[in-house]
Write a protein that holds these residues in place. Structure first.
Motif, PDB file in Angstrom:
ATOM      1  N   THR A  99      28.287  14.981  45.463  1.00 11.47           N
ATOM      2  CA  THR A  99      28.381  13.613  44.946  1.00 11.47           C
ATOM      3  C   THR A  99      28.479  13.612  43.427  1.00 11.47           C
ATOM      4  O   THR A  99      27.739  14.320  42.736  1.00 11.47           O
ATOM      5  CB  THR A  99      27.136  12.811  45.377  1.00 11.47           C
ATOM      6  OG1 THR A  99      27.055  12.803  46.804  1.00 11.47           O
ATOM      7  CG2 THR A  99      27.216  11.388  44.859  1.00 11.47           C
ATOM      8  N   GLN A 100      29.427  12.823  42.911  1.00 14.45           N
ATOM      9  CA  GLN A 100      29.587  12.685  41.469  1.00 14.45           C
ATOM     10  C   GLN A 100      28.833  11.456  40.998  1.00 14.45           C
ATOM     11  O   GLN A 100      29.077  10.346  41.462  1.00 14.45           O
ATOM     12  CB  GLN A 100      31.071  12.570  41.110  1.00 14.45           C
ATOM     13  CG  GLN A 100      31.319  12.475  39.612  1.00 14.45           C
ATOM     14  CD  GLN A 100      32.796  12.434  39.280  1.00 14.45           C
ATOM     15  OE1 GLN A 100      33.634  12.519  40.168  1.00 14.45           O
ATOM     16  NE2 GLN A 100      33.111  12.302  38.004  1.00 14.45           N
ATOM     17  N   ILE A 101      27.897  11.648  40.097  1.00 19.47           N
ATOM     18  CA  ILE A 101      27.060  10.564  39.590  1.00 19.47           C
ATOM     19  C   ILE A 101      27.719   9.944  38.367  1.00 19.47           C
ATOM     20  O   ILE A 101      28.073  10.646  37.410  1.00 19.47           O
ATOM     21  CB  ILE A 101      25.652  11.061  39.234  1.00 19.47           C
ATOM     22  CG1 ILE A 101      25.006  11.754  40.442  1.00 19.47           C
ATOM     23  CG2 ILE A 101      24.788   9.905  38.751  1.00 19.47           C
ATOM     24  CD1 ILE A 101      24.826  10.859  41.636  1.00 19.47           C
ATOM     25  N   GLU A 102      27.896   8.624  38.383  1.00 22.42           N
ATOM     26  CA  GLU A 102      28.454   7.922  37.234  1.00 22.42           C
ATOM     27  C   GLU A 102      27.331   7.578  36.255  1.00 22.42           C
ATOM     28  O   GLU A 102      26.329   6.968  36.649  1.00 22.42           O
ATOM     29  CB  GLU A 102      29.165   6.650  37.681  1.00 22.42           C
ATOM     30  CG  GLU A 102      30.385   6.918  38.560  1.00 22.42           C
ATOM     31  CD  GLU A 102      31.114   5.645  38.912  1.00 22.42           C
ATOM     32  OE1 GLU A 102      30.675   4.575  38.422  1.00 22.42           O
ATOM     33  OE2 GLU A 102      32.102   5.709  39.667  1.00 22.42           O
ATOM     34  N   VAL A 103      27.511   7.981  35.026  1.00 16.35           N
ATOM     35  CA  VAL A 103      26.499   7.748  33.984  1.00 16.35           C
ATOM     36  C   VAL A 103      26.895   6.546  33.150  1.00 16.35           C
ATOM     37  O   VAL A 103      28.022   6.476  32.646  1.00 16.35           O
ATOM     38  CB  VAL A 103      26.335   8.998  33.087  1.00 16.35           C
ATOM     39  CG1 VAL A 103      25.292   8.734  32.010  1.00 16.35           C
ATOM     40  CG2 VAL A 103      25.946  10.201  33.932  1.00 16.35           C
ATOM     41  N   ASN A 104      25.978   5.596  33.021  1.00 16.03           N
ATOM     42  CA  ASN A 104      26.212   4.399  32.216  1.00 16.03           C
ATOM     43  C   ASN A 104      25.008   4.194  31.317  1.00 16.03           C
ATOM     44  O   ASN A 104      23.908   3.891  31.785  1.00 16.03           O
ATOM     45  CB  ASN A 104      26.419   3.181  33.125  1.00 16.03           C
ATOM     46  CG  ASN A 104      26.911   1.968  32.347  1.00 16.03           C
ATOM     47  OD1 ASN A 104      26.765   1.903  31.136  1.00 16.03           O
ATOM     48  ND2 ASN A 104      27.483   1.008  33.064  1.00 16.03           N
ATOM     49  N   ASN A 105      25.196   4.359  30.014  1.00 15.89           N
ATOM     50  CA  ASN A 105      24.096   4.245  29.061  1.00 15.89           C
ATOM     51  C   ASN A 105      23.932   2.836  28.513  1.00 15.89           C
ATOM     52  O   ASN A 105      23.049   2.600  27.684  1.00 15.89           O
ATOM     53  CB  ASN A 105      24.321   5.222  27.891  1.00 15.89           C
ATOM     54  CG  ASN A 105      24.287   6.668  28.359  1.00 15.89           C
ATOM     55  OD1 ASN A 105      23.493   7.018  29.236  1.00 15.89           O
ATOM     56  ND2 ASN A 105      25.143   7.498  27.781  1.00 15.89           N
ATOM     57  N   ARG A 106      24.756   1.925  28.958  1.00 17.59           N
ATOM     58  CA  ARG A 106      24.653   0.556  28.464  1.00 17.59           C
ATOM     59  C   ARG A 106      23.457  -0.130  29.094  1.00 17.59           C
ATOM     60  O   ARG A 106      23.147   0.051  30.269  1.00 17.59           O
ATOM     61  CB  ARG A 106      25.932  -0.213  28.783  1.00 17.59           C
ATOM     62  CG  ARG A 106      27.166   0.333  28.091  1.00 17.59           C
ATOM     63  CD  ARG A 106      28.393  -0.448  28.480  1.00 17.59           C
ATOM     64  NE  ARG A 106      28.266  -1.859  28.134  1.00 17.59           N
ATOM     65  CZ  ARG A 106      29.169  -2.779  28.398  1.00 17.59           C
ATOM     66  NH1 ARG A 106      30.294  -2.420  29.015  1.00 17.59           N
ATOM     67  NH2 ARG A 106      28.992  -4.034  28.067  1.00 17.59           N
ATOM     68  N   TRP A 107      22.765  -0.940  28.301  1.00 16.26           N
ATOM     69  CA  TRP A 107      21.595  -1.660  28.800  1.00 16.26           C
ATOM     70  C   TRP A 107      22.019  -2.735  29.802  1.00 16.26           C
ATOM     71  O   TRP A 107      21.389  -2.927  30.830  1.00 16.26           O
ATOM     72  CB  TRP A 107      20.848  -2.291  27.613  1.00 16.26           C
ATOM     73  CG  TRP A 107      19.617  -3.035  28.031  1.00 16.26           C
ATOM     74  CD1 TRP A 107      18.554  -2.538  28.726  1.00 16.26           C
ATOM     75  CD2 TRP A 107      19.334  -4.415  27.812  1.00 16.26           C
ATOM     76  NE1 TRP A 107      17.615  -3.506  28.952  1.00 16.26           N
ATOM     77  CE2 TRP A 107      18.065  -4.687  28.387  1.00 16.26           C
ATOM     78  CE3 TRP A 107      20.005  -5.460  27.172  1.00 16.26           C
ATOM     79  CZ2 TRP A 107      17.480  -5.939  28.357  1.00 16.26           C
ATOM     80  CZ3 TRP A 107      19.413  -6.700  27.128  1.00 16.26           C
ATOM     81  CH2 TRP A 107      18.157  -6.931  27.721  1.00 16.26           C
ATOM     82  N   VAL A 108      23.123  -3.410  29.479  1.00 12.59           N
ATOM     83  CA  VAL A 108      23.684  -4.406  30.397  1.00 12.59           C
ATOM     84  C   VAL A 108      25.071  -3.904  30.795  1.00 12.59           C
ATOM     85  O   VAL A 108      25.995  -3.893  29.984  1.00 12.59           O
ATOM     86  CB  VAL A 108      23.788  -5.795  29.743  1.00 12.59           C
ATOM     87  CG1 VAL A 108      24.397  -6.790  30.723  1.00 12.59           C
ATOM     88  CG2 VAL A 108      22.412  -6.275  29.280  1.00 12.59           C
ATOM     89  N   ARG A 109      25.211  -3.456  32.022  1.00  9.55           N
ATOM     90  CA  ARG A 109      26.489  -2.912  32.482  1.00  9.55           C
ATOM     91  C   ARG A 109      27.422  -4.053  32.906  1.00  9.55           C
ATOM     92  O   ARG A 109      26.989  -5.188  33.122  1.00  9.55           O
ATOM     93  CB  ARG A 109      26.271  -1.959  33.664  1.00  9.55           C
ATOM     94  CG  ARG A 109      25.540  -2.567  34.821  1.00  9.55           C
ATOM     95  CD  ARG A 109      25.438  -1.596  35.987  1.00  9.55           C
ATOM     96  NE  ARG A 109      24.540  -2.075  37.015  1.00  9.55           N
ATOM     97  CZ  ARG A 109      24.833  -3.013  37.891  1.00  9.55           C
ATOM     98  NH1 ARG A 109      26.020  -3.596  37.850  1.00  9.55           N
ATOM     99  NH2 ARG A 109      23.959  -3.397  38.807  1.00  9.55           N
ATOM    100  N   ASP A 110      28.692  -3.724  33.041  1.00  5.24           N
ATOM    101  CA  ASP A 110      29.683  -4.701  33.484  1.00  5.24           C
ATOM    102  C   ASP A 110      29.405  -5.112  34.928  1.00  5.24           C
ATOM    103  O   ASP A 110      29.037  -4.282  35.773  1.00  5.24           O
ATOM    104  CB  ASP A 110      31.091  -4.117  33.385  1.00  5.24           C
ATOM    105  CG  ASP A 110      31.497  -3.870  31.942  1.00  5.24           C
ATOM    106  OD1 ASP A 110      30.949  -4.545  31.064  1.00  5.24           O
ATOM    107  OD2 ASP A 110      32.349  -2.984  31.720  1.00  5.24           O
ATOM    108  N   ALA A 111      29.579  -6.394  35.186  1.00  9.33           N
ATOM    109  CA  ALA A 111      29.344  -6.897  36.542  1.00  9.33           C
ATOM    110  C   ALA A 111      30.465  -6.439  37.471  1.00  9.33           C
ATOM    111  O   ALA A 111      31.634  -6.380  37.085  1.00  9.33           O
ATOM    112  CB  ALA A 111      29.270  -8.425  36.538  1.00  9.33           C
ATOM    113  N   GLN A 112      30.080  -6.100  38.703  1.00 12.63           N
ATOM    114  CA  GLN A 112      31.073  -5.734  39.703  1.00 12.63           C
ATOM    115  C   GLN A 112      31.806  -6.989  40.175  1.00 12.63           C
ATOM    116  O   GLN A 112      31.204  -8.041  40.362  1.00 12.63           O
ATOM    117  CB  GLN A 112      30.391  -5.056  40.900  1.00 12.63           C
ATOM    118  CG  GLN A 112      31.336  -4.682  42.019  1.00 12.63           C
ATOM    119  CD  GLN A 112      32.399  -3.701  41.575  1.00 12.63           C
ATOM    120  OE1 GLN A 112      32.088  -2.632  41.066  1.00 12.63           O
ATOM    121  NE2 GLN A 112      33.660  -4.075  41.739  1.00 12.63           N
TER     122      GLN A 112
END
Length: 354
Positions: free
Chosen positions: A289-302
């Motif tokens: 499994t490839q883990i997506e890393v997101n360092n943003r405090w508020v990520r983009d809404a799906q």
């Protein structure tokens, strides 16, 4: 003192407006979702030939409307005509071979009758000599000779029966003809189909677009050569934040304004919601499994796609990819219906500017 009171009143007013606007945005996002990410979608068919040959004629122009069965382009059919002649000759040869087999079968049946007669004679002669041998009226060598003749006649009959069985196996395929004839007929049908496939026709009513086909082009089998947009296949869909449409059902209505028609609002209703997006699709490739890393405090809404439906046809000037803005609302609340109509009406007016 008066200036201080004015300042406090202004601050109180703006603070109240801020909280009211904040609450309005949160509530309206769920009760009357709005998006500018709407588009016109449609069925696009890639037209390809089913045989490989050179294009000899293109009978349509770019963005030309065609009807079902109209000829789009024609391929060189000479090699397929040669293959058709060869298939016809092969079928004729197979039928001649079948006639020869049937003649052999008739001969085999006649041979069996002849051998049976010889067997009966040999049997009678052997039995007669056997009776004479018991009285020592004939020699032992003559008795052995008649016995061998009788055994040879039995073997000859078995051989003829096996030959007849072989011919029956070749002729009795269950379809009245030999396997060679069936194979030749199949090749003949394939040759005829290949010739018919050198004329490529429109699969339905629609429009040929983005035409880049020229005479002399080598058309490879099953490789797209034309882009074809079918008539009456356009629909409107839009991408919303998933939290905005979590409670949206098919009972919701939609107000749509297209960039191409400023000031106009069209009535739609929700038809369906897609059950997934490509980012959540995984192929069984044997990898971890490839883990997506997101360092943003508020990520983009799906976002998720909502498909709309209407009993009215889309305007002719719209095309696949046309942009639209839309608002959803439930028929249960007149207030949110008014909010949705007001919002979409303002957006439709803004389209006069941008």
């Amino acid at each position: 003192m008066r200036e201080k009171q004015m300042f406090l009143r202004c601050m109180t007013f703006f603070t109240a407006m801020f909280f009211v606007s904040f609450i309005y945005l949160i509530v309206s996002d769920r009760r009357a979702p709005f998006t500018t990410e709407g588009r016109v979608y449609g069925q696009v068919v890639q037209i390809a030939s089913e045989v490989t040959s050179r294009v000899t004629d293109v009978l349509v122009e770019n963005n030309e409307e065609v009807k079902t069965g109209d000829i789009l382009f024609i391929l060189d059919s000479r090699k397929f005509e040669i293959a058709l002649d060869q298939a016809e000759l092969a079928l004729q040869s197979a039928k001649e071979s079948e006639l020869a087999l049937r003649a052999k079968k008739s001969a085999a049946i006649a041979n069996i009758s002849r051998v049976k007669a010889s067997l009966n004679n040999a049997k009678s002669e052997y039995q007669r000599i056997s009776k004479l041998a018991k009285h020592q009226a004939v020699s032992v060598s003559e008795l052995e000779s008649k016995k061998k003749q009788y055994q040879i006649a039995i073997a000859d009959l078995e051989i003829e029966k096996q030959n007849l069985n072989k011919l029956n196996a070749q002729l009795n395929t269950g379809q009245g003809v030999t396997t060679d004839v069936l194979v030749a007929q199949s090749r003949l049908e394939k040759a005829k189909l290949d010739i018919s496939n050198t004329v490529v026709r429109s699969p339905s009513d629609g429009t040929v677009t983005n035409l880049r086909l020229e005479v002399g082009t080598i058309a490879n089998a099953n490789m797209p050569l034309l882009t074809f947009v079918t008539d009456d296949s356009l629909w409107v869909a839009a991408d919303f934040r998933e939290k905005s449409v979590s409670k949206v059902t098919n009972d919701y209505h939609a107000l749509v304004t297209f960039d191409a028609f400023p000031g106009k609002v069209y009535q739609y209703h929700v038809d369906s919601r897609d059950r997934g997006v490509s980012s959540g699709h995984q192929n069984p490739n044997g990898m971890l499994t490839q883990i997506e890393v997101n360092n943003r405090w508020v990520r983009d809404a799906q976002r998720t796609r909502i498909n709309l439906e209407s009993n009215e046809l889309l305007p002719d000037s719209l095309f696949i990819g046309s942009r639209a803005s839309l608002a959803l609302y439930s028929g249960e609340s007149r207030f949110w219906q008014l909010i949705a109509k007001t919002r979409i009406r303002l957006i439709s007016w803004f389209h006069f500017i941008y």
